[in-house]
Design an enzyme around this catalytic site. Structure first.
Site, mmCIF file in Angstrom:
data_model
loop_
_atom_site.group_PDB
_atom_site.id
_atom_site.type_symbol
_atom_site.label_atom_id
_atom_site.label_comp_id
_atom_site.label_asym_id
_atom_site.label_seq_id
_atom_site.Cartn_x
_atom_site.Cartn_y
_atom_site.Cartn_z
ATOM 1 N N LYS A 187 -24.703 -3.204 4.102
ATOM 2 C CA LYS A 187 -24.753 -2.855 5.516
ATOM 3 C C LYS A 187 -26.165 -3.059 6.062
ATOM 4 O O LYS A 187 -27.126 -2.979 5.307
ATOM 5 C CB LYS A 187 -24.398 -1.367 5.697
ATOM 6 C CG LYS A 187 -22.934 -1.038 5.518
ATOM 7 C CD LYS A 187 -22.689 0.442 5.778
ATOM 8 C CE LYS A 187 -21.243 0.821 5.568
ATOM 9 N NZ LYS A 187 -20.329 0.228 6.565
ATOM 10 N N ARG B 59 -10.361 1.479 1.625
ATOM 11 C CA ARG B 59 -8.935 1.193 1.460
ATOM 12 C C ARG B 59 -8.590 0.908 0.000
ATOM 13 O O ARG B 59 -7.446 1.092 -0.413
ATOM 14 C CB ARG B 59 -8.531 0.033 2.377
ATOM 15 C CG ARG B 59 -9.211 -1.264 2.057
ATOM 16 C CD ARG B 59 -9.110 -2.273 3.180
ATOM 17 N NE ARG B 59 -10.008 -1.955 4.301
ATOM 18 C CZ ARG B 59 -10.068 -2.658 5.430
ATOM 19 N NH1 ARG B 59 -9.289 -3.714 5.587
ATOM 20 N NH2 ARG B 59 -10.901 -2.312 6.386
HETATM 21 N N1 BES Z 1 -17.148 3.658 5.942
HETATM 22 C C1 BES Z 1 -16.973 2.470 6.681
HETATM 23 C C2 BES Z 1 -16.332 2.704 8.048
HETATM 24 C C3 BES Z 1 -17.122 3.502 9.036
HETATM 25 C C4 BES Z 1 -17.847 2.863 10.015
HETATM 26 C C5 BES Z 1 -17.086 4.874 9.048
HETATM 27 C C6 BES Z 1 -18.543 3.593 10.951
HETATM 28 C C7 BES Z 1 -17.777 5.611 9.988
HETATM 29 C C8 BES Z 1 -18.513 4.965 10.951
HETATM 30 C C9 BES Z 1 -16.081 1.510 5.919
HETATM 31 O O1 BES Z 1 -16.169 1.570 4.544
HETATM 32 C C10 BES Z 1 -16.486 0.126 6.318
HETATM 33 O O2 BES Z 1 -17.587 -0.243 6.037
HETATM 34 N N2 BES Z 1 -15.572 -0.604 6.959
HETATM 35 C C11 BES Z 1 -15.816 -1.908 7.402
HETATM 36 C C12 BES Z 1 -14.627 -2.757 7.062
HETATM 37 C C13 BES Z 1 -14.835 -4.232 7.272
HETATM 38 C C14 BES Z 1 -15.835 -4.759 6.267
HETATM 39 C C15 BES Z 1 -13.528 -4.930 7.142
HETATM 40 C C16 BES Z 1 -16.030 -1.869 8.911
HETATM 41 O O3 BES Z 1 -15.352 -1.113 9.583
HETATM 42 O O4 BES Z 1 -16.920 -2.563 9.383
HETATM 43 MN MN MN Z 2 -17.726 0.380 3.763
#
Ligand code: BES
Ligand code: MN
Ligand code: ZN
Length: 592
Positions: A282, A356
């Site tokens: 990230k 997921r």
């Molecule tokens: N934990 C994150 C989602 C999240 C984002 C929670 C902002 C709280 C606030 C999750 O694991 C994630 O990183 N999801 C990605 C998925 C994508 C790579 C398909 C996302 O939402 O960007």
């Molecule tokens: Mn994530």
């Protein structure tokens, strides 16, 4: 520490405290009842007419959220008086009442007031549960790691709730209930707020065990070896890039005795103790927020604490998978193909879509319990936050009857949650060239494709709700009864659902009888048509297609008693063993 709360039928102006907060109904709406007292009675006189003049000048009419704060200069037995407008009291929902009480508790903490006097107008004497929930949740602060000047000097410890009406006979029970509920939500917040260097998966599991022991709740913890042995390879994949190995936790509340129409509800949570994104790392900005990425699992712990204390007539299982998503030489990679507990193979596209994956294994584990209702909750997608903002979660249901049931609890709890569609055409996004499915689709509809991925792992479970709490699980500011940081959003709705299911179940029988031997004369008769009818009546909503009882599930044989206190060692088999199935009737099974 819970607040020391007393309820009295007395005018606030006569009470003693450090701060007084009085709820004021909208003028007009308030005076429906002749001779009804106002919680403001006595203040104007004590203040030499100053209050009346101020109310006029400030045009304070008790409109909802109108607020007026004044110093009492020692004319009553508290230094400050705050009036909070309530609008039409009859129209206040549970969330409005919690928000009002939370405001009062926050004002007390901000004022360094240890003793709060809270004045409530007629009509709120029947809403003590919500008032107390709001007080406890509003008083919440996460100050564990603060020292010296940063440590709060004083903290709210005592509240006198002053009613203009008589104190209801069940006031104490309502207060206790409100405190039990709030303690569960605050526990979820505490866990969510813990820094990720402290709360890694094993520490999380240990905290879960502490709660279970204190609450006398049955719990099983699976360590990394057990996870591998059972074939939870997706959970392994996500967790193996970290020094801290993954864990899985399973709480169970199985009521004693038999009861027609008793349901089995399973709640699953995502427990990523820190989400760096893994190799698909990230950006730095905001990465620290990902310590809250275990909020779904924290909700499971908080909820199960409440369940253990309230002992509803529902079989409730709380399950969470915990892992830390980190990039190291052993981390899983984009391009990997991993098998799942369910058997399906998954192509990894983006290691930041880890939630997921661990949920897929947790759901595959949960489905073996054959739940009547399976709910998962997770901080799953940024897409859901884009869709609904920071104060509302998005939920999906596998059928409309289940959606109706869940929606009733959303309304009952006052939490903001919005139903989202499981659009079938987005399924194409999950087609993989190298495995049974890939785990992410394209950017558009990202919350929906995540839900569709999860659905692949629920097997024959008919009634499923997926709740994406990514937005409201972590507050960027104070909102309603929620603080900044971990909120515990979701617990109240899931609890409402369990409470309704408990009310809808039949009476419990055979509680005291000893565990029956197969041929013992004390064994109760299998339920007849009457019992089935009762179970069908207890169904919360009309259910669709009849389903044959699963193989291996026997009709009820009467009494069962499952020890709640013992922590169990790792089970031998791959799938969890459904608890003794004594009270589940064919009818209750068919309500799917
Ligand atoms: N934990 C994150 C989602 C999240 C984002 C929670 C902002 C709280 C606030 C999750 O694991 C994630 O990183 N999801 C990605 C998925 C994508 C790579 C398909 C996302 O939402 O960007
Ligand atoms: Mn994530
Ligand atoms: Zn995540």
């Amino acid at each position: 520490m819970p607040l020391k709360i007393t309820v009295r039928s007395v005018l606030p102006a006569r009470e003693v405290g450090d701060l007084m907060v009085v709820g004021v109904p909208a003028s007009g709406a308030a005076s429906k009842k002749k001779n009804s007292r106002s919680p403001l009675d006595g203040f104007d006189r004590a203040l030499g007419g100053a209050l009346g003049r101020l109310l006029k000048k400030e045009e304070f009419k008790g409109k909802k959220d109108q607020q007026l704060s004044l110093s009492t200069l020692g004319r009553v037995k508290a230094d400050r008086l705050i009036l909070v407008g309530l609008g039409d009291v009859a129209k206040l929902g549970p969330g409005d009442i919690r928000t009002f009480a939370a405001k009062a508790a926050r004002a007390a903490n901000a004022d360094k007031a240890k003793r709060l006097v809270l004045g409530l107008p007629d009509g709120l004497e029947g809403r003590l549960r919500e008032v107390v929930e709001g007080l406890e949740m509003g008083a919440y602060r996460f100050t564990k790691y603060m020292t010296g000047d940063r440590k709060p000097k004083a903290e709210l410890t005592q509240v006198t709730i002053c009613l203009t009406a008589n104190v209801p006979a069940d006031a104490k029970a309502r207060v206790d209930l409100g405190q039990t509920v709030a303690a569960g939500v605050n526990l979820a917040r505490d866990l969510s707020n813990e820094p990720p260097n402290v709360l890694f998966p094993e520490a999380f599991a240990a905290a879960a065990q502490v709660m279970a022991k204190e609450a006398n709740l049955k719990v099983q913890v699976f360590d990394f070896r057990e996870i591998q042995k059972r074939g939870m390879r997706l959970l392994q994949a996500v967790g193996q890039g970290s020094e801290h190995k993954p864990c899985m936790v399973h709480f169970s509340h199985v009521p004693a005795g038999t009861s027609a129409g008793r349901r089995r509800i399973v709640i699953v949570g995502k427990g990523i103790t820190f989400d760096s994104g893994g190799l698909s790392i990230k950006p730095a900005a905001g990465m620290g927020e990902m310590k809250h990425d275990m909020s779904g699992a924290a909700n499971v712990v908080g909820l199960m604490q409440i369940v253990a204390r309230l002992k509803p007539n529902v079989e409730v299982h709380g399950i969470f998978a915990a892992a830390e998503n980190m990039p190291d030489g052993n981390a899983y990679r984009p391009g990997d193909v991993w098998p799942s507990l369910d058997g399906k193979s998954v192509e990894i596209i983006n290691t930041d879509a880890e939630g997921r994956l661990i949920l897929a294994d947790a759901l595959a584990y949960a489905k073996a319990l054959e739940p009547d209702l399976l709910i998962d909750n997770a901080t799953l997608t940024g897409a859901c936050v884009v869709a609904l903002g920071n104060s509302c979660s998005g939920w999906y249901a596998s059928n409309d009857a289940t959606a109706e049931e869940f929606q009733a609890s959303v309304k009952g709890s006052g939490e903001q949650m919005w139903r989202m569609p499981l659009l079938e055409d987005l399924k194409d996004q999950l087609k993989s060239d190298s495995a049974d499915l890939k785990h992410t689709g394209d950017r558009w509809g990202g919350s929906i494709s995540a839900a569709l991925f999860l659905r692949e792992f629920i097997g024959n479970v008919q009634n499923w709700v997926h709740c994406d709490i990514a937005g409201p699980a972590m507050g960027d500011r104070v909102r309603g009864w929620d603080p900044k940081g971990g909120t515990g959003h979701g617990v109240l709705t899931f609890l409402d659902l369990i409470e309704r299911a408990s009310r809808n179940a039949g009476a419990v029988t055979n509680v005291a009888a000893p565990a029956p031997a197969a041929s013992a004369p004390s064994v109760a008769k299998a339920p007849g048509a009457k019992k089935k009818a009762a179970a069908a009546k207890a169904a919360p909503a009309k259910k669709t297609a009849a389903k044959k009882p699963a193989a291996g599930i026997k009709p009820p044989v009467g009494t069962r008693h499952v020890a709640q206190s013992k922590a169990e060692g790792p089970a031998k088999k791959n799938a969890p063993q459904p608890s003794t199935d004594g009270a589940r009737t064919a009818a209750s099974r068919r309500r799917r």
